[in-house]
Design a protein around this motif. Sequence first.
Motif, PDB file in Angstrom:
ATOM      1  N   GLU A 128       0.820  -1.214   0.000  1.00 31.84           N
ATOM      2  CA  GLU A 128       0.000   0.000   0.000  1.00 31.84           C
ATOM      3  C   GLU A 128       0.853   1.263   0.000  1.00 31.84           C
ATOM      4  OE1 GLU A 128      -3.124  -0.405   3.060  1.00 31.84           O
ATOM      5  OE2 GLU A 128      -4.440  -0.560   1.316  1.00 31.84           O
ATOM      6  N   GLU A 129       2.064   1.164   0.581  1.00 27.86           N
ATOM      7  CA  GLU A 129       2.925   2.345   0.645  1.00 27.86           C
ATOM      8  C   GLU A 129       3.596   2.632  -0.699  1.00 27.86           C
ATOM      9  OE1 GLU A 129       2.562   0.101   2.792  1.00 27.86           O
ATOM     10  OE2 GLU A 129       2.108   1.109   4.683  1.00 27.86           O
ATOM     11  N   GLY A 130       3.443   1.746  -1.667  1.00 26.28           N
ATOM     12  CA  GLY A 130       4.001   2.005  -2.982  1.00 26.28           C
ATOM     13  C   GLY A 130       5.127   1.072  -3.378  1.00 26.28           C
ATOM     14  N   GLN A 131       5.672   0.315  -2.424  1.00 21.60           N
ATOM     15  CA  GLN A 131       6.737  -0.630  -2.755  1.00 21.60           C
ATOM     16  C   GLN A 131       6.191  -1.741  -3.654  1.00 21.60           C
ATOM     17  OE1 GLN A 131       9.813  -1.109  -2.671  1.00 21.60           O
ATOM     18  NE2 GLN A 131      10.807  -0.544  -0.741  1.00 21.60           N
ATOM     19  N   ARG A 132       6.972  -2.076  -4.670  1.00 19.59           N
ATOM     20  CA  ARG A 132       6.598  -3.191  -5.534  1.00 19.59           C
ATOM     21  C   ARG A 132       7.717  -4.202  -5.556  1.00 19.59           C
ATOM     22  NH1 ARG A 132       4.063   0.003 -10.615  1.00 19.59           N
ATOM     23  NH2 ARG A 132       2.722   1.285  -9.319  1.00 19.59           N
ATOM     24  N   GLU A 133       7.384  -5.456  -5.676  1.00 19.11           N
ATOM     25  CA  GLU A 133       8.415  -6.466  -5.795  1.00 19.11           C
ATOM     26  C   GLU A 133       7.910  -7.627  -6.634  1.00 19.11           C
ATOM     27  OE1 GLU A 133       9.643  -7.659  -1.896  1.00 19.11           O
ATOM     28  OE2 GLU A 133       7.739  -7.199  -0.976  1.00 19.11           O
ATOM     29  N   ILE A 134       8.872  -8.398  -7.163  1.00 18.87           N
ATOM     30  CA  ILE A 134       8.517  -9.551  -7.982  1.00 18.87           C
ATOM     31  C   ILE A 134       9.157 -10.791  -7.394  1.00 18.87           C
ATOM     32  CG2 ILE A 134       8.962 -10.628 -10.237  1.00 18.87           C
ATOM     33  CD1 ILE A 134       8.307  -7.947 -11.508  1.00 18.87           C
ATOM     34  N   ASN A 135       8.345 -11.817  -7.191  1.00 18.74           N
ATOM     35  CA  ASN A 135       8.784 -13.099  -6.637  1.00 18.74           C
ATOM     36  C   ASN A 135       9.406 -13.002  -5.249  1.00 18.74           C
ATOM     37  OD1 ASN A 135       7.852 -14.367  -8.899  1.00 18.74           O
ATOM     38  ND2 ASN A 135       9.848 -14.476  -9.908  1.00 18.74           N
ATOM     39  N   THR A 136       9.233 -11.881  -4.589  1.00 24.82           N
ATOM     40  CA  THR A 136       9.668 -11.749  -3.200  1.00 24.82           C
ATOM     41  C   THR A 136       8.579 -10.985  -2.475  1.00 24.82           C
ATOM     42  OG1 THR A 136      11.925 -11.508  -4.012  1.00 24.82           O
ATOM     43  CG2 THR A 136      11.561 -11.051  -1.689  1.00 24.82           C
ATOM     44  N   LEU A 137       8.293 -11.434  -1.268  1.00 22.49           N
ATOM     45  CA  LEU A 137       7.290 -10.752  -0.462  1.00 22.49           C
ATOM     46  C   LEU A 137       7.907 -10.459   0.900  1.00 22.49           C
ATOM     47  CD1 LEU A 137       4.434  -9.877   0.483  1.00 22.49           C
ATOM     48  CD2 LEU A 137       3.911 -12.286   0.839  1.00 22.49           C
ATOM     49  N   HIS A 138       8.080  -9.182   1.211  1.00 22.21           N
ATOM     50  CA  HIS A 138       8.578  -8.800   2.524  1.00 22.21           C
ATOM     51  C   HIS A 138       7.395  -8.565   3.449  1.00 22.21           C
ATOM     52  CE1 HIS A 138      12.225  -8.007   0.189  1.00 22.21           C
ATOM     53  NE2 HIS A 138      12.895  -8.042   1.338  1.00 22.21           N
ATOM     54  N   VAL A 139       7.449  -9.155   4.624  1.00 21.10           N
ATOM     55  CA  VAL A 139       6.384  -8.927   5.612  1.00 21.10           C
ATOM     56  C   VAL A 139       7.022  -8.706   6.985  1.00 21.10           C
ATOM     57  CG1 VAL A 139       4.606 -10.264   4.407  1.00 21.10           C
ATOM     58  CG2 VAL A 139       6.106 -11.410   6.038  1.00 21.10           C
ATOM     59  N   PRO A 140       6.319  -7.942   7.845  1.00 17.96           N
ATOM     60  CA  PRO A 140       6.837  -7.763   9.203  1.00 17.96           C
ATOM     61  C   PRO A 140       6.468  -8.958  10.081  1.00 17.96           C
ATOM     62  CG  PRO A 140       4.826  -6.494   8.911  1.00 17.96           C
ATOM     63  CD  PRO A 140       5.091  -7.175   7.596  1.00 17.96           C
ATOM     64  N   MET A 141       7.301  -9.200  11.076  1.00 17.36           N
ATOM     65  CA  MET A 141       7.028 -10.284  12.003  1.00 17.36           C
ATOM     66  C   MET A 141       5.938  -9.845  12.982  1.00 17.36           C
ATOM     67  SD  MET A 141       9.892 -12.386  14.105  1.00 17.36           S
ATOM     68  CE  MET A 141      10.071 -11.248  15.452  1.00 17.36           C
ATOM     69  N   ASN A 142       5.175 -10.814  13.488  1.00 27.09           N
ATOM     70  CA  ASN A 142       4.139 -10.565  14.511  1.00 27.09           C
ATOM     71  C   ASN A 142       3.107  -9.526  14.111  1.00 27.09           C
ATOM     72  OD1 ASN A 142       5.277 -12.461  16.234  1.00 27.09           O
ATOM     73  ND2 ASN A 142       6.665 -10.961  17.109  1.00 27.09           N
ATOM     74  N   ARG A 143       2.769  -9.501  12.842  1.00 30.81           N
ATOM     75  CA  ARG A 143       1.717  -8.602  12.400  1.00 30.81           C
ATOM     76  C   ARG A 143       0.827  -9.392  11.452  1.00 30.81           C
ATOM     77  NH1 ARG A 143       1.418  -2.965  10.054  1.00 30.81           N
ATOM     78  NH2 ARG A 143      -0.844  -2.842   9.823  1.00 30.81           N
ATOM     79  N   ASP A 144      -0.496  -9.213  11.585  1.00 33.74           N
ATOM     80  CA  ASP A 144      -1.407  -9.901  10.672  1.00 33.74           C
ATOM     81  C   ASP A 144      -1.262  -9.306   9.285  1.00 33.74           C
ATOM     82  OD1 ASP A 144      -2.367 -11.323  12.848  1.00 33.74           O
ATOM     83  OD2 ASP A 144      -3.870  -9.794  13.305  1.00 33.74           O
ATOM     84  N   VAL A 145      -1.064 -10.177   8.305  1.00 32.85           N
ATOM     85  CA  VAL A 145      -0.902  -9.728   6.925  1.00 32.85           C
ATOM     86  C   VAL A 145      -2.023 -10.338   6.102  1.00 32.85           C
ATOM     87  CG1 VAL A 145       0.559  -9.859   4.874  1.00 32.85           C
ATOM     88  CG2 VAL A 145       1.596  -9.507   7.119  1.00 32.85           C
ATOM     89  N   ARG A 146      -2.684  -9.486   5.333  1.00 36.28           N
ATOM     90  CA  ARG A 146      -3.781  -9.967   4.501  1.00 36.28           C
ATOM     91  C   ARG A 146      -3.413  -9.754   3.038  1.00 36.28           C
ATOM     92  NH1 ARG A 146      -9.924  -8.712   4.117  1.00 36.28           N
ATOM     93  NH2 ARG A 146     -10.063  -8.354   1.910  1.00 36.28           N
ATOM     94  N   LEU A 147      -3.482 -10.821   2.255  1.00 39.35           N
ATOM     95  CA  LEU A 147      -3.178 -10.721   0.833  1.00 39.35           C
ATOM     96  C   LEU A 147      -4.477 -10.730   0.035  1.00 39.35           C
ATOM     97  CD1 LEU A 147      -0.313 -13.380   0.569  1.00 39.35           C
ATOM     98  CD2 LEU A 147      -0.104 -10.959   1.109  1.00 39.35           C
TER      99      LEU A 147
END
Length: 328
Positions: free
Chosen positions: A112-131
């Motif tokens: 949502e902040e504008g970062q784009r990536e291909i074949n890699t997904l960065h996520v923070p630890m201990n946070r609910d992530v919804r795809l």
Amino acid sequence: MFPLWPTAASTISGEVDALYLFLISVTSAVTLAVLCLIVVFIFRYRHSKHPVADQVSGSVPLEITWSLVPLGIFMIFFVWGATIYVAEATPPKDSLQIYVVAKQWMWKIEHEEGQREINTLHVPMNRDVRLTMISQDVIHSFWVPEFRVKADVLPGRYTTLWFRANRPGKYNLFCSEYCGTMHSGMIGKVVVMDPVKFQAWLTGGGEMGSFAATGQKLFQELGCTSCHRFDTQGRGPNLVGVYGKPVLLDDGSTVIADDAYVRESILNPGAQIVAGFKPIMPSFQGIVTEDQLLSLIAYVKSLATPEEQEPVSNRPPVPKTAGGTEVQ
Ligand code: CUA
């Protein structure tokens, strides 16, 4: 150690493993019991000893027992499994939203902040992530074994998947639905980061602006602003505060303005006409890509949050090309 199980790296991993172990244990116990009885009976009733077995021709207590005991066991399977299924299918409310577009043969990720990536997904630890995921060609499937989550990614329909990673590291991302020649190469990495480092990473590539801002730009370029104005004078509905709310339609029915609704409204505007408006909007089928659709949805979504609302006085100028996109 022999890797019987992939590492458990999400909050749900333990629960899935426990259920799996239970299933394996119960079915193994039953299999073993049947096997033992076969061996015992082979010797006990062999031809030379007991040529004829005693036939039991009906017993109510026996019938009830072998109906109720398996039913009880299967109900445990069902209730336990359904509980995990519902938990996996229900993303917590304030999850971090990330968009995924699958195509032959890669994963495109938009933050949502504008970062784009291909074949890699960065996520923070201990946070609910919804795809929120969609495919731009065939059916793919998003699978991270270490998180014990998997969901099909379909063309023409959004599917969601959520997880809460609780172990830093790099994990495999697989496509688990055969999708063509390079299916086996459609792999990636999920990088679970410390929340502070993740925030730094996230803001590191934000020059292009937020995903919603990308959508806003596109919204203007496509001429949407000429009808969807931020007042009540537009020929199309004012989109401020619409997302996530019920919308009254032409035929008297009501729909919730969710991702699927916004998507359909752009691609097939005639399907669900908002009460009080004419079906004059052209279809954008084939004009906007899945990535662009998601950015438009992110923009409409951003209009629903009061603090990010576009003030009426500050509304974007109507582009010169606006008239060209209207339908006859
Ligand atoms: Cu994508 Cu298999």
